[in-house]
Design an enzyme around this catalytic site. Structure first.
Site, PDB file in Angstrom:
ATOM      1  N   CYS A  81       5.053   1.413  76.954  1.00 45.90           N
ATOM      2  CA  CYS A  81       6.173   0.693  77.577  1.00 45.90           C
ATOM      3  C   CYS A  81       6.648   1.350  78.864  1.00 45.90           C
ATOM      4  O   CYS A  81       7.447   0.764  79.601  1.00 45.90           O
ATOM      5  CB  CYS A  81       7.331   0.566  76.594  1.00 45.90           C
ATOM      6  SG  CYS A  81       6.928  -0.529  75.228  1.00 45.90           S
ATOM      7  N   ASN A  94      10.103  -8.066  73.874  1.00 43.22           N
ATOM      8  CA  ASN A  94       9.562  -6.865  74.527  1.00 43.22           C
ATOM      9  C   ASN A  94       8.150  -7.165  75.043  1.00 43.22           C
ATOM     10  O   ASN A  94       7.214  -7.279  74.260  1.00 43.22           O
ATOM     11  CB  ASN A  94       9.541  -5.717  73.511  1.00 43.22           C
ATOM     12  CG  ASN A  94       9.026  -4.412  74.098  1.00 43.22           C
ATOM     13  OD1 ASN A  94       8.508  -4.382  75.204  1.00 43.22           O
ATOM     14  ND2 ASN A  94       9.163  -3.347  73.344  1.00 43.22           N
ATOM     15  N   HIS A 105      14.130  -0.988  80.298  1.00 42.87           N
ATOM     16  CA  HIS A 105      13.067  -1.553  79.462  1.00 42.87           C
ATOM     17  C   HIS A 105      13.700  -2.384  78.353  1.00 42.87           C
ATOM     18  O   HIS A 105      14.697  -1.981  77.752  1.00 42.87           O
ATOM     19  CB  HIS A 105      12.226  -0.416  78.868  1.00 42.87           C
ATOM     20  CG  HIS A 105      11.206  -0.906  77.885  1.00 42.87           C
ATOM     21  ND1 HIS A 105      10.313  -1.916  78.183  1.00 42.87           N
ATOM     22  CD2 HIS A 105      10.945  -0.537  76.595  1.00 42.87           C
ATOM     23  CE1 HIS A 105       9.545  -2.131  77.124  1.00 42.87           C
ATOM     24  NE2 HIS A 105       9.919  -1.324  76.156  1.00 42.87           N
TER      25      HIS A 105
HETATM   26  O1  UT7 Z   1       9.247  -0.643  73.394  1.00 44.04           O
HETATM   27  C1  UT7 Z   1       8.716   0.482  72.772  1.00 44.04           C
HETATM   28  C2  UT7 Z   1       9.735   1.256  72.068  1.00 44.04           C
HETATM   29  N1  UT7 Z   1      10.177   0.558  70.895  1.00 44.04           N
HETATM   30  C3  UT7 Z   1      11.455   0.558  70.576  1.00 44.04           C
HETATM   31  O2  UT7 Z   1      12.259   1.084  71.298  1.00 44.04           O
HETATM   32  C4  UT7 Z   1      11.857  -0.090  69.265  1.00 44.04           C
HETATM   33  C5  UT7 Z   1      12.841   0.789  68.546  1.00 44.04           C
HETATM   34  N2  UT7 Z   1      13.204   0.292  67.241  1.00 44.04           N
HETATM   35  C6  UT7 Z   1      13.964  -0.817  67.037  1.00 44.04           C
HETATM   36  O3  UT7 Z   1      14.269  -1.529  67.969  1.00 44.04           O
HETATM   37  C7  UT7 Z   1      14.475  -1.101  65.645  1.00 44.04           C
HETATM   38  O4  UT7 Z   1      14.206   0.008  64.835  1.00 44.04           O
HETATM   39  C8  UT7 Z   1      13.858  -2.358  64.980  1.00 44.04           C
HETATM   40  C9  UT7 Z   1      14.372  -3.605  65.684  1.00 44.04           C
HETATM   41  C10 UT7 Z   1      12.338  -2.318  65.060  1.00 44.04           C
HETATM   42  C11 UT7 Z   1      14.295  -2.432  63.517  1.00 44.04           C
HETATM   43  O5  UT7 Z   1      15.707  -2.400  63.429  1.00 44.04           O
HETATM   44  P1  UT7 Z   1      16.433  -1.370  62.452  1.00 44.04           P
HETATM   45  O6  UT7 Z   1      17.871  -1.634  62.563  1.00 44.04           O
HETATM   46  O7  UT7 Z   1      15.964   0.014  62.789  1.00 44.04           O
HETATM   47  O8  UT7 Z   1      15.924  -1.831  61.051  1.00 44.04           O
HETATM   48  P2  UT7 Z   1      15.213  -0.989  59.909  1.00 44.04           P
HETATM   49  O9  UT7 Z   1      13.778  -0.814  60.233  1.00 44.04           O
HETATM   50  O10 UT7 Z   1      16.023   0.206  59.585  1.00 44.04           O
HETATM   51  O11 UT7 Z   1      15.353  -1.994  58.712  1.00 44.04           O
HETATM   52  C12 UT7 Z   1      16.639  -2.329  58.135  1.00 44.04           C
HETATM   53  C13 UT7 Z   1      16.399  -3.324  57.036  1.00 44.04           C
HETATM   54  C14 UT7 Z   1      15.319  -2.898  56.037  1.00 44.04           C
HETATM   55  O12 UT7 Z   1      15.687  -3.360  54.759  1.00 44.04           O
HETATM   56  P3  UT7 Z   1      16.352  -2.353  53.689  1.00 44.04           P
HETATM   57  O13 UT7 Z   1      15.377  -1.228  53.537  1.00 44.04           O
HETATM   58  O14 UT7 Z   1      17.643  -1.926  54.335  1.00 44.04           O
HETATM   59  O15 UT7 Z   1      16.510  -3.217  52.501  1.00 44.04           O
HETATM   60  C15 UT7 Z   1      14.100  -3.655  56.513  1.00 44.04           C
HETATM   61  O16 UT7 Z   1      13.172  -3.895  55.473  1.00 44.04           O
HETATM   62  O17 UT7 Z   1      15.961  -4.562  57.592  1.00 44.04           O
HETATM   63  C16 UT7 Z   1      14.718  -4.952  56.988  1.00 44.04           C
HETATM   64  N3  UT7 Z   1      13.900  -5.623  58.004  1.00 44.04           N
HETATM   65  C17 UT7 Z   1      14.033  -6.927  58.288  1.00 44.04           C
HETATM   66  N4  UT7 Z   1      14.809  -7.906  57.770  1.00 44.04           N
HETATM   67  C18 UT7 Z   1      14.691  -9.133  58.294  1.00 44.04           C
HETATM   68  C19 UT7 Z   1      12.967  -5.075  58.826  1.00 44.04           C
HETATM   69  N5  UT7 Z   1      12.468  -6.022  59.633  1.00 44.04           N
HETATM   70  C20 UT7 Z   1      13.102  -7.182  59.321  1.00 44.04           C
HETATM   71  C21 UT7 Z   1      13.014  -8.497  59.804  1.00 44.04           C
HETATM   72  N6  UT7 Z   1      13.827  -9.433  59.282  1.00 44.04           N
HETATM   73  N7  UT7 Z   1      12.181  -8.845  60.814  1.00 44.04           N
END
Ligand code: UT7
Length: 331
Positions: A117, A287, A257
């Site tokens: 990225c 993204n 970004h």
């Molecule tokens: O561009 C390159 C660099 N990349 C980035 O900068 C991305 C950085 N990361 C992020 O933007 C975020 O971590 C994400 C958007 C990818 C995920 O958001 P998060 O708030 O960190 O969610 P999480 O992975 O901690 O998941 C929270 C909950 C989980 O459920 P439990 O364990 O709390 O029951 C996941 O299973 O949300 C669940 N979950 C979803 N629910 C609905 C994960 N993905 C989804 C989804 N829809 N698509």
């Protein structure tokens, strides 16, 4: 002797026609519009379908052609074409060489630049260095990615985030002190375990097993990447401000970004920046990896004024990250 600086003199952009909305994703994986919007800021993203065009180069060429038209430039005058991308048309043969030929840049040399990225941000540094050194006069920098080619559309942790697109800028010498002013660029290879694609490279060439195990799709430990992205992107942006004696009030635009609206908000807060000065199009495109920064310039070009202070910031796979301070060169 007047110092030569490297200014952006034209911008082009291209996104595919097909719109993949959050509602559509609800039918594909276990997710919902509310979760995606509140956790990322994304409402829809674009996907390049075969009927429209094939490969990253298709979009890169479109974006580059807009630059040529806007600048009324004979492509034979271009010295160098850089394509910043994590999804080249194929391995080995340079996508940039193909793009250069297709746009008629018959006197240019060309190569790809890969830093996930941060590819476009690092490409800005490379392009500007050639201009500042006085070696070349016209460097075309394209940021383009067909992320849909490496996305598993059954994996809700990645398929909701990424989209396809391309943007391009021309760098030329400037004698008024406009253009790239300062840069702070970093990399840390320990990050590759948290974001990347295991298959298809020299460590894991394609086998029936690697395909069956979905190793040719992007993976990310979102939570870990988020933590690193929030602190590092804000750190470098703040550092660039301090080093140049600037405050949030002196900055016309943050060009961040587009990975997650929450990361962008945190960066703007650390810079003490009014959120109206933050370029944002993540809601429309998601993204697009190497294309986020030039697509922002493309969307906001009409609002930019000569002399505006722009701060770019990015964080991505590798890990790679950094910030660039640039003075806009035209109205
Ligand atoms: O561009 C390159 C660099 N990349 C980035 O900068 C991305 C950085 N990361 C992020 O933007 C975020 O971590 C994400 C958007 C990818 C995920 O958001 P998060 O708030 O960190 O969610 P999480 O992975 O901690 O998941 C929270 C909950 C989980 O459920 P439990 O364990 O709390 O029951 C996941 O299973 O949300 C669940 N979950 C979803 N629910 C609905 C994960 N993905 C989804 C989804 N829809 N698509």
């Amino acid at each position: 002797m007047t110092k030569i600086s490297a200014a952006i003199t034209a911008v082009g952009g291209y996104v595919p026609q097909f719109v993949l909305t959050n509602k559509m994703l609800e039918d594909m994986v276990d997710t919902n519009d509310e979760w995606i919007t509140s956790r990322t800021g994304i409402k829809e993203r674009r996907v390049l379908k075969k009927e429209e065009g094939e490969g990253t180069s298709f979009m890169a060429i479109k974006a580059a052609q807009e630059v040529l038209e806007k600048r009324d430039l004979d492509p034979a005058e271009i010295d160098l074409v850089i394509v910043a991308t994590a999804t080249p048309d194929s391995l080995v043969a340079s996508t940039a060489a193909f793009v250069a030929s297709e746009i008629g840049a018959s006197n240019a040399f060309a190569y790809d630049l890969l830093a996930a990225c941060s590819s476009f941000l690092f490409g800005m540094s490379t392009a500007a260095s050639f201009i500042e050194a006085g070696r070349y006069k016209k460097v075309l920098l394209v940021g383009a990615d067909k992320m849909s080619s490496i996305i598993d559309y059954t994996d809700r942790t990645t398929c909701i985030i990424f989209g396809d697109g391309a943007g391009a800028v021309l760098f030329e010498p400037n004698m008024e002190g406009l253009g790239l002013q300062d840069q702070y660029l970093r990399a840390d290879g320990k990050g590759r375990q948290f974001l990347g694609m295991e298959g298809g490279g020299s460590i894991m060439p394609a086998t029936a097993e690697s395909v069956a195990n979905k190793k040719h799709f992007i993976f990310q430990d979102g939570k870990t990447v988020f933590k690193f992205a929030v602190s590092n992107m804000a750190d470098v942006a703040e550092r660039i401000l301090k080093r140049n004696g600037l405050t949030g009030d002196d900055v016309a635009w943050l060009v961040p970004h587009q990975a997650n609206k929450r990361i962008i908000d945190a960066t703007a807060n650390r810079m003490g920046l009014d959120h109206a000065k933050v370029m944002m199009n993540i809601q429309k495109y998601g993204n697009t990896t190497s294309a986020t920064l030039p697509l922002l310039l493309h969307d906001y070009e009409k609002e930019l004024k000569k002399g505006d202070n722009l701060v770019f910031a990015a964080f991505g796979g590798g890990f790679t990250w950094g910030s660039i301070y640039l003075k806009w060169a035209y109205n």
